[in-house]
Motif scaffolding. Structure first.
Motif, PDB file in Angstrom:
ATOM      1  N   SER A   1      32.825  -0.174  -0.973  1.00 46.80           N
ATOM      2  CA  SER A   1      33.005   0.909  -0.010  1.00 46.80           C
ATOM      3  C   SER A   1      34.054   1.903  -0.517  1.00 46.80           C
ATOM      4  O   SER A   1      34.852   1.593  -1.402  1.00 46.80           O
ATOM      5  N   VAL A   2      34.078   3.085   0.081  1.00 50.37           N
ATOM      6  CA  VAL A   2      35.056   4.103  -0.300  1.00 50.37           C
ATOM      7  C   VAL A   2      36.463   3.643   0.089  1.00 50.37           C
ATOM      8  O   VAL A   2      37.417   3.799  -0.687  1.00 50.37           O
ATOM      9  N   TRP A   3      36.607   3.087   1.296  1.00 44.13           N
ATOM     10  CA  TRP A   3      37.928   2.625   1.732  1.00 44.13           C
ATOM     11  C   TRP A   3      38.446   1.524   0.822  1.00 44.13           C
ATOM     12  O   TRP A   3      39.618   1.516   0.448  1.00 44.13           O
TER      13      TRP A   3
ATOM     14  N   GLU B   1      36.951   8.651   7.289  1.00 39.74           N
ATOM     15  CA  GLU B   1      36.308   8.277   8.546  1.00 39.74           C
ATOM     16  C   GLU B   1      35.872   6.820   8.482  1.00 39.74           C
ATOM     17  O   GLU B   1      35.445   6.321   7.434  1.00 39.74           O
ATOM     18  N   HIS B   2      35.995   6.155   9.628  1.00 40.46           N
ATOM     19  CA  HIS B   2      35.602   4.754   9.734  1.00 40.46           C
ATOM     20  C   HIS B   2      34.086   4.683   9.942  1.00 40.46           C
ATOM     21  O   HIS B   2      33.576   4.728  11.071  1.00 40.46           O
ATOM     22  N   LYS B   3      33.375   4.580   8.826  1.00 43.02           N
ATOM     23  CA  LYS B   3      31.922   4.485   8.868  1.00 43.02           C
ATOM     24  C   LYS B   3      31.443   3.728   7.639  1.00 43.02           C
ATOM     25  O   LYS B   3      32.184   3.551   6.667  1.00 43.02           O
ATOM     26  N   SER B   4      30.209   3.278   7.685  1.00 40.58           N
ATOM     27  CA  SER B   4      29.640   2.556   6.559  1.00 40.58           C
ATOM     28  C   SER B   4      29.291   3.536   5.448  1.00 40.58           C
ATOM     29  O   SER B   4      28.504   4.462   5.653  1.00 40.58           O
ATOM     30  N   GLU B   5      29.909   3.350   4.297  1.00 42.36           N
ATOM     31  CA  GLU B   5      29.667   4.252   3.173  1.00 42.36           C
ATOM     32  C   GLU B   5      29.958   3.519   1.868  1.00 42.36           C
ATOM     33  O   GLU B   5      31.114   3.375   1.476  1.00 42.36           O
ATOM     34  N   LYS B   6      28.914   3.089   1.220  1.00 39.71           N
ATOM     35  CA  LYS B   6      29.085   2.454  -0.076  1.00 39.71           C
ATOM     36  C   LYS B   6      29.021   3.521  -1.167  1.00 39.71           C
ATOM     37  O   LYS B   6      28.408   4.576  -0.994  1.00 39.71           O
TER      38      LYS B   6
END
Length: 395
Positions: free
Chosen positions: A271-273, A339-344
């Motif tokens: 993930s980005v985070w 942003e708190h979202k699903s992002e691979k």
């Protein structure tokens, strides 16, 4: 004050400089109902109990300042410096009659005197015994750790708990991390910690040991039942950030350090985070005993909530991370906001995506409403927070 003095000060106090910012240092939360504010100096109480305790004196100035107190039972650390600073004072127990300590503070041409009274310990005016409270209201009083460089401006108030975890390493106290916890949201506002030549070490392996935080009153605590699909238990201070000792790693598993994070595409590899956290950790670790990295991670619970989970736990809509690096006598800083979202993200686009999340510290302050690194000297804070240079970082 000369640059050479700042360098010497950094060596002697391990980089713990004094502070200010455009937003200035906030007033100290009133712990005893008798706060005294003179404009450039504030003391959080003017009366202490016979058993002694601590207090905070906060200075707000761009000038050099000095504190004197001739009463040996009242000590303050430090007693001189420049710029805004939180100073911790300590009072020993009183076994005699009521006594008063006189504290003189000078800053440039300004001067103020505080008279700090301590109740008698001879039985003539005993401290009242409080009624037991099985579920007490949080104590808003910050400890002396609030003056550390990595600590943002405290929100304070009765529903925000500031706490610092420490360990003993070779007989010396080592700070693991600090946090400010919002009881109304059941979530931390931010966590703060440092990497130095001790805390950068990897001496232990991760050992999952989730547990409730005893510093949080029971009705505001979270536990394992509060984390459920599609969210799971996301560390704020990562377990991999604190591997220098078993106790330090264990302290990252308090539920006060855990955030409900989207499991797929956020709180996991790829993930980005996750990539941002890895990069900040990579930049942060140091081996030179004269270098230190100051890190703050936090969320948007003050202004943007994605959802409300079980038992009222707020789920943040945004996360941020900041890094202030002090290496080879120089400071640099950068922040990230996501942003708190699903992002691979795949390896080919990882660095590009991380750079898109980058912000200056000033930009992050405008977004989050927090005042980061306000315990730095004013000139240093202004320089490192106003902008960042991509070329200063090894991407």
């Amino acid at each position: 004050m000369t640059n050479s003095f700042f360098k010497l000060f950094a060596l002697l106090l391990c980089g713990l400089f004094a502070s200010c910012s455009e937003q200035n240092i906030p007033d100290i939360p009133n712990s005893g109902g008798n706060e005294q504010n003179t404009g450039f100096a504030t003391i959080d109480q003017t009366q202490v109990k016979a058993k002694g305790g601590s207090f905070i004196l906060r200075i707000k100035t761009n000038d050099e300042w000095k504190i004197t107190c001739k009463d040996t039972w009242c000590t303050l650390t430090p007693t001189s410096g420049q710029g805004n600073r939180s100073i911790t004072g300590r009072i020993t127990a009183n076994t005699g009659k009521e006594r008063t300590a006189t504290i003189d503070v000078t800053a440039g041409t300004e001067h103020v005197t505080f008279n700090l009274k301590q109740l008698p310990g001879d039985g003539s005016n005993p401290d009242p015994e409080p009624e037991p409270d099985p579920d007490p209201t949080p104590d808003p009083t910050p400890s002396g750790y609030a003056g550390m460089i990595e600590i943002p401006e405290l929100k304070g108030g009765s529903m925000n708990i500031f706490h610092t975890w420490t360990t003993k390493e070779n007989g010396k106290e080592t700070v693991t991390y600090s946090y400010e916890y919002d009881c109304t949201k059941k979530h931390v506002r931010w966590v703060a910690f440092t990497f130095n030549n001790v805390t950068s070490k990897s001496n232990v392996k991760r050992k999952d040991a989730y547990k409730t935080d005893p510093n949080i009153p029971q009705k505001y605590q979270t536990d394992g039942d509060d984390y459920y699909t599609p969210y799971n238990r996301g560390h704020m201070v990562a377990s991999s950030d604190r591997l220098y000792s078993r106790e330090a790693n264990s302290q990252t598993f308090y539920y006060s350090n855990i955030s409900p994070q989207i499991e797929s595409g956020f709180n996991q590899g790829g993930s980005v985070w996750d990539a941002i956290e890895d990069k900040v950790q990579e930049w942060g670790k140091v081996s030179n005993p004269q270098d230190t990295t100051y890190i703050v991670k936090g969320t948007s619970i003050d202004y943007a909530i994605l959802a409300t989970g079980k038992n009222g736990v707020k789920i943040p809509k945004y996360y941020f991370s900041t890094i202030l690096s002090y290496k080879n006598g120089k400071y640099k800083a950068i922040g990230f906001y996501i942003e708190h979202k699903s992002e691979k993200v795949d390896s080919n686009n990882k660095i590009k995506r991380i750079k898109e999340c980058a912000k200056s510290i000033d930009e992050l302050e405008r977004i989050t409403g927090l005042d980061f690194y306000h315990n730095l000297p004013a000139n240093i804070e202004s320089d490192v927070e106003s902008s960042y240079d991509e070329n200063d970082w090894n991407w």
